[in-house]
Design an enzyme around this catalytic site. Structure first.
Site, PDB file in Angstrom:
ATOM      1  N   ASP A   9       1.227  -1.458   0.084  1.00  0.00           N
ATOM      2  CA  ASP A   9      -0.127  -0.134  -0.538  1.00  0.00           C
ATOM      3  C   ASP A   9       0.518   1.608   0.131  1.00  0.00           C
ATOM      4  O   ASP A   9       2.389   1.270   0.233  1.00  0.00           O
ATOM      5  CB  ASP A   9      -1.015   0.343   1.285  1.00  0.00           C
ATOM      6  N   ASP A  11      -0.182   5.397   0.907  1.00  0.00           N
ATOM      7  CA  ASP A  11      -0.215   6.301   2.290  1.00  0.00           C
ATOM      8  C   ASP A  11      -0.719   5.625   3.675  1.00  0.00           C
ATOM      9  O   ASP A  11      -0.473   4.349   3.682  1.00  0.00           O
ATOM     10  CB  ASP A  11      -1.635   7.523   1.761  1.00  0.00           C
ATOM     11  N   ASP A 167      -1.471  -1.281   5.790  1.00  0.00           N
ATOM     12  CA  ASP A 167      -1.659  -0.458   7.432  1.00  0.00           C
ATOM     13  C   ASP A 167      -3.292  -0.376   7.811  1.00  0.00           C
ATOM     14  O   ASP A 167      -2.927   0.965   9.257  1.00  0.00           O
ATOM     15  CB  ASP A 167      -0.584   0.567   7.624  1.00  0.00           C
TER      16      ASP A 167
END
Length: 216
Positions: A9, A11, A167
């Protein structure tokens, strides 16, 4: 090594983008005379793409027309200011370099717009990813597995040989939907207690810990 491909990922995982995202959200809200949001609020809104970010940021009684105006203002402001305060998380550039030195493929799959993903990868990680894709026409955003599966096909990697690193709960669902293992990182946009509820092989707290998990 168990994995031939590590899919990241963006961001909250490889880039700390929260400052620039927050600045653009609040710029767009001010343009429509709406109350601003705190960085903590925006941190919790990120993960499901720009449309959802704006839907959560505007007041609950905002009209569809007003939402569209905020979206457009955000998109234009963020296009110009997406790298003002953004920076890689500690150890990430070294992590990617070490993974590639060991022969591992690396990729990014994000819910950011595709042009922003590619521009930020060139700016901060030039030459460190075999593929970098964001939201674009004809491909459903995460947690749908379309973009991840496209990367697997492009790089000729089997699902059992790949892992997704993220996250948020969106990233966990993306990995599950794509049939990949999932490793969470706790330095991003969600607190560790939430991550502990996801089906992760590991929750890494440092880039070194993540490297060890990926290369075991």
């Amino acid at each position: 090594m168990k994995y031939r491909l590590a899919v990241f990922d963006m961001d909250g995982t490889i880039l700390n983008t929260l400052g620039d995202i927050s600045a653009s959200v609040n710029f767009a809200l001010r343009a429509e005379h709406m109350p601003e949001r705190t960085m903590a609020e925006i941190r919790g809104f990120v993960g499901n793409g720009v449309r959802r970010l704006i839907e959560l940021s505007v007041p609950s009684d905002a009209s569809q027309e007003a939402c569209e105006s905020v979206y457009n203002a955000f998109a234009e402001h963020y296009r110009l200011h997406c790298a003002d305060a953004t920076a890689p998380y500690s150890g990430i550039v070294d992590l990617l370099s070490r993974l590639r030195a060991k022969g591992m493929h690396t990729a990014v799959v994000s819910n950011k717009p595709d042009d922003a993903v590619k521009a930020l990868c060139v700016r901060y990680f030039n030459g460190l990813f075999d593929a970098a894709v964001g939201v674009r026409d004809g491909v459903r955003p995460k947690p749908c597995p379309d973009a991840v599966c496209g990367v697997l096909d492009e790089l000729h990697i089997e699902r059992a040989e790949a892992v997704y690193i993220g996250d948020t709960e969106v990233d966990a669902a993306t990995a599950e939907n794509a049939g990949l293992d999932f490793i969470a990182v706790d330095w991003g946009f969600r607190e560790r207690p939430l991550l502990e509820k996801q089906r992760a092989q590991l929750i890494a707290s440092t880039a070194g810990e993540l490297f060890d998990a990926l290369t075991q």
